[in-house]
Scaffold this motif. Structure first.
Motif, PDB file in Angstrom:
ATOM      1  N   VAL A  68      33.984  35.285  45.717  1.00 55.30           N
ATOM      2  CA  VAL A  68      32.811  34.940  44.910  1.00 55.30           C
ATOM      3  C   VAL A  68      31.638  34.496  45.789  1.00 55.30           C
ATOM      4  CG1 VAL A  68      31.902  33.387  43.134  1.00 55.30           C
ATOM      5  CG2 VAL A  68      34.159  34.415  42.847  1.00 55.30           C
ATOM      6  N   PRO A  69      31.849  33.622  46.798  1.00 53.43           N
ATOM      7  CA  PRO A  69      30.710  33.229  47.644  1.00 53.43           C
ATOM      8  C   PRO A  69      30.052  34.415  48.348  1.00 53.43           C
ATOM      9  CG  PRO A  69      32.537  31.704  47.960  1.00 53.43           C
ATOM     10  CD  PRO A  69      33.062  32.833  47.132  1.00 53.43           C
ATOM     11  N   VAL A  70      30.863  35.344  48.854  1.00 50.13           N
ATOM     12  CA  VAL A  70      30.296  36.512  49.527  1.00 50.13           C
ATOM     13  C   VAL A  70      29.540  37.381  48.528  1.00 50.13           C
ATOM     14  CG1 VAL A  70      30.887  38.710  50.649  1.00 50.13           C
ATOM     15  CG2 VAL A  70      31.954  36.582  51.418  1.00 50.13           C
ATOM     16  N   LEU A  71      30.113  37.557  47.345  1.00 54.72           N
ATOM     17  CA  LEU A  71      29.461  38.356  46.315  1.00 54.72           C
ATOM     18  C   LEU A  71      28.086  37.798  45.963  1.00 54.72           C
ATOM     19  CD1 LEU A  71      30.061  40.685  44.071  1.00 54.72           C
ATOM     20  CD2 LEU A  71      30.369  38.711  42.573  1.00 54.72           C
ATOM     21  N   LEU A  72      28.029  36.497  45.698  1.00 50.12           N
ATOM     22  CA  LEU A  72      26.764  35.882  45.291  1.00 50.12           C
ATOM     23  C   LEU A  72      25.748  35.897  46.421  1.00 50.12           C
ATOM     24  CD1 LEU A  72      28.093  32.887  43.167  1.00 50.12           C
ATOM     25  CD2 LEU A  72      27.244  35.107  42.379  1.00 50.12           C
ATOM     26  N   ALA A  73      26.210  35.663  47.648  1.00 53.99           N
ATOM     27  CA  ALA A  73      25.290  35.681  48.789  1.00 53.99           C
ATOM     28  C   ALA A  73      24.740  37.082  49.025  1.00 53.99           C
ATOM     29  CB  ALA A  73      26.007  35.174  50.043  1.00 53.99           C
ATOM     30  N   THR A  74      25.551  38.088  48.762  1.00 50.59           N
ATOM     31  CA  THR A  74      25.146  39.470  49.028  1.00 50.59           C
ATOM     32  C   THR A  74      24.198  40.003  47.970  1.00 50.59           C
ATOM     33  OG1 THR A  74      27.289  39.867  50.100  1.00 50.59           O
ATOM     34  CG2 THR A  74      26.003  41.809  49.458  1.00 50.59           C
ATOM     35  N   TYR A  75      24.421  39.625  46.705  1.00 53.12           N
ATOM     36  CA  TYR A  75      23.667  40.247  45.612  1.00 53.12           C
ATOM     37  C   TYR A  75      22.701  39.310  44.895  1.00 53.12           C
ATOM     38  CZ  TYR A  75      27.012  43.941  46.450  1.00 53.12           C
ATOM     39  OH  TYR A  75      27.750  44.919  47.065  1.00 53.12           O
ATOM     40  N   ALA A  76      22.538  38.091  45.410  1.00 50.76           N
ATOM     41  CA  ALA A  76      21.684  37.118  44.730  1.00 50.76           C
ATOM     42  C   ALA A  76      20.268  37.643  44.518  1.00 50.76           C
ATOM     43  CB  ALA A  76      21.650  35.810  45.516  1.00 50.76           C
ATOM     44  N   ARG A  77      19.743  38.381  45.469  1.00 54.38           N
ATOM     45  CA  ARG A  77      18.359  38.865  45.370  1.00 54.38           C
ATOM     46  C   ARG A  77      18.199  40.010  44.380  1.00 54.38           C
ATOM     47  NH1 ARG A  77      16.861  39.253  51.848  1.00 54.38           N
ATOM     48  NH2 ARG A  77      17.188  37.050  52.360  1.00 54.38           N
ATOM     49  N   CYS A  78      19.302  40.589  43.953  1.00 58.51           N
ATOM     50  CA  CYS A  78      19.245  41.760  43.080  1.00 58.51           C
ATOM     51  C   CYS A  78      19.498  41.432  41.618  1.00 58.51           C
ATOM     52  CB  CYS A  78      20.277  42.793  43.541  1.00 58.51           C
ATOM     53  SG  CYS A  78      20.079  43.307  45.258  1.00 58.51           S
ATOM     54  N   PRO A 118      30.863  36.448  37.655  1.00 57.32           N
ATOM     55  CA  PRO A 118      30.994  36.745  39.086  1.00 57.32           C
ATOM     56  C   PRO A 118      32.438  36.790  39.575  1.00 57.32           C
ATOM     57  CG  PRO A 118      29.182  35.226  38.735  1.00 57.32           C
ATOM     58  CD  PRO A 118      29.859  35.395  37.410  1.00 57.32           C
ATOM     59  N   ALA A 119      33.289  35.921  39.028  1.00 59.20           N
ATOM     60  CA  ALA A 119      34.692  35.931  39.459  1.00 59.20           C
ATOM     61  C   ALA A 119      35.353  37.263  39.131  1.00 59.20           C
ATOM     62  CB  ALA A 119      35.454  34.782  38.804  1.00 59.20           C
ATOM     63  N   GLN A 120      35.013  37.837  37.979  1.00 59.65           N
ATOM     64  CA  GLN A 120      35.584  39.118  37.596  1.00 59.65           C
ATOM     65  C   GLN A 120      35.024  40.247  38.457  1.00 59.65           C
ATOM     66  OE1 GLN A 120      38.078  40.123  34.886  1.00 59.65           O
ATOM     67  NE2 GLN A 120      37.946  41.424  36.698  1.00 59.65           N
ATOM     68  N   VAL A 121      33.719  40.211  38.702  1.00 56.51           N
ATOM     69  CA  VAL A 121      33.101  41.228  39.555  1.00 56.51           C
ATOM     70  C   VAL A 121      33.700  41.167  40.956  1.00 56.51           C
ATOM     71  CG1 VAL A 121      30.943  42.029  40.591  1.00 56.51           C
ATOM     72  CG2 VAL A 121      30.960  41.223  38.225  1.00 56.51           C
ATOM     73  N   ALA A 122      33.881  39.956  41.481  1.00 57.78           N
ATOM     74  CA  ALA A 122      34.458  39.794  42.815  1.00 57.78           C
ATOM     75  C   ALA A 122      35.865  40.378  42.865  1.00 57.78           C
ATOM     76  CB  ALA A 122      34.478  38.313  43.190  1.00 57.78           C
ATOM     77  N   GLU A 123      36.642  40.185  41.802  1.00 59.57           N
ATOM     78  CA  GLU A 123      38.004  40.724  41.749  1.00 59.57           C
ATOM     79  C   GLU A 123      37.987  42.249  41.743  1.00 59.57           C
ATOM     80  OE1 GLU A 123      42.020  41.372  41.473  1.00 59.57           O
ATOM     81  OE2 GLU A 123      40.964  39.532  42.044  1.00 59.57           O
ATOM     82  N   TRP A 124      37.116  42.838  40.923  1.00 58.81           N
ATOM     83  CA  TRP A 124      37.019  44.298  40.881  1.00 58.81           C
ATOM     84  C   TRP A 124      36.513  44.862  42.204  1.00 58.81           C
ATOM     85  CZ3 TRP A 124      34.054  44.448  35.559  1.00 58.81           C
ATOM     86  CH2 TRP A 124      34.980  44.252  34.521  1.00 58.81           C
ATOM     87  N   ALA A 125      35.604  44.129  42.849  1.00 55.20           N
ATOM     88  CA  ALA A 125      34.960  44.635  44.063  1.00 55.20           C
ATOM     89  C   ALA A 125      35.758  44.369  45.328  1.00 55.20           C
ATOM     90  CB  ALA A 125      33.567  44.011  44.204  1.00 55.20           C
ATOM     91  N   GLY A 126      36.700  43.419  45.267  1.00 50.62           N
ATOM     92  CA  GLY A 126      37.438  43.079  46.470  1.00 50.62           C
ATOM     93  C   GLY A 126      36.654  42.167  47.385  1.00 50.62           C
ATOM     94  N   ASN A 127      35.844  41.308  46.800  1.00 55.49           N
ATOM     95  CA  ASN A 127      35.069  40.312  47.542  1.00 55.49           C
ATOM     96  C   ASN A 127      35.485  38.919  47.105  1.00 55.49           C
ATOM     97  OD1 ASN A 127      33.501  42.076  49.006  1.00 55.49           O
ATOM     98  ND2 ASN A 127      31.739  41.992  47.649  1.00 55.49           N
ATOM     99  N   ALA A 163      40.256  48.371  39.442  1.00 54.36           N
ATOM    100  CA  ALA A 163      38.871  48.419  38.980  1.00 54.36           C
ATOM    101  C   ALA A 163      38.814  49.314  37.752  1.00 54.36           C
ATOM    102  CB  ALA A 163      37.949  48.952  40.077  1.00 54.36           C
ATOM    103  N   PRO A 164      38.012  48.934  36.754  1.00 53.42           N
ATOM    104  CA  PRO A 164      37.899  49.758  35.549  1.00 53.42           C
ATOM    105  C   PRO A 164      36.964  50.937  35.778  1.00 53.42           C
ATOM    106  CG  PRO A 164      36.470  47.852  35.359  1.00 53.42           C
ATOM    107  CD  PRO A 164      37.178  47.718  36.677  1.00 53.42           C
TER     108      PRO A 164
END
Length: 271
Positions: free
Chosen positions: A236-246, A225-234, A143-144
């Protein structure tokens, strides 16, 4: 085979008075699974001013404040899970020279040390070392770290006189930084910094909200999102489902991009 070798059906059991009532009554209401949502509540995310005030209060804390400040700053700037941050070693951080043109640092995350209770570990310790959540055994990720975090960690390592193999974040007596200390410091910061009505709200209520805030910011800043998921360890589907409202504030730009893509081609008039 005789009937006595098999359990009777529900209706038969009721007729024979083995059961008083049907334990599995008909109807959707009785069998439907309650749906839960793991989506992050936007209200839980502190804004930039609130986050800065919280981190600054922790930094000024007279007892271990600078050490804890470096820990919380790492959660905030890199979106780490708390159990990942406390497992990090000094050698897991790549810090550029002070005079380098690129002042971004890089964190290698390969282990998590969650609190599970003494009765649940093989060693009798409160923490247990595990592989990363959602990753194969032995898998790592990076992660940067923002230049602001680079400055904080460089000073932290110098102040604590840490060696490459040392834990990056330690308790007062050395060893693993205790979850109770982390939670107590964060709650104290919230109570000292936030107005009462905000303190009672979901804003930054959990230490984990630092991670949520960073991942949301990355997405809102247009990081794929693919890059964020890689940095976060998630995933992509979980990332988008978790943060879609934000995720928000991108509609005007999206409209411009869609408009620039053009409409259907104009066809010549028939005649």
């Amino acid at each position: 085979m005789g009937d006595h070798l098999w359990p009777p059906g529900r209706a038969a059991a009721i007729r024979r008075r083995v059961l008083r009532t049907n334990p599995l009554p008909k109807g959707k209401e009785s069998t439907a699974v309650t749906k839960t949502s793991n989506a992050v509540d936007k209200r839980s995310l502190p804004n930039a001013d609130q986050a800065a005030a919280l981190l600054d209060w922790i930094r000024r804390r007279p007892r271990g404040g600078r050490r804890l400040h470096a820990f919380f700053a790492t959660l905030y700037f890199c979106g780490l899970r708390p159990e990942e941050a406390i497992a990090m070693r000094v050698e897991d951080v790549t810090i550029p020279d002070a005079d380098a043109g690129d002042q971004w640092c890089e964190l290698l995350i390969h282990t998590a040390t969650p609190e599970v209770g003494k009765q649940w570990t093989d060693t009798g310790e409160i923490h247990e070392e595990r592989d990363l959540k959602g990753r194969a055994e032995g898998e790592t990720r990076t992660a940067p770290g923002h230049p602001a975090l680079t400055r904080i960690l460089r000073q932290h390592i110098e102040d604590e006189q840490l060696k490459p193999g040392d834990l990056l974040f330690q308790g007062e007596a050395g060893g693993i930084l205790a979850g109770s200390v982390i939670r107590r410091a964060w709650r104290s910061a919230r109570k000292a910094v936030l107005p009462p009505h905000v303190f009672e709200s979901p804003t930054g209520r959990r230490v984990y909200d630092n991670r949520h805030t960073r991942l949301t910011k990355w997405l809102n800043d247009g990081i794929p999102p693919a890059q964020v998921a890689e940095w976060a360890g998630n995933s992509v589907p979980v990332l988008l489902a978790t943060y879609a409202r934000c995720v928000g504030g991108q509609l005007p730009d999206l409209k411009k991009r869609l408009e620039a893509a053009g409409d259907l081609p104009e066809l010549p008039d028939a005649g």
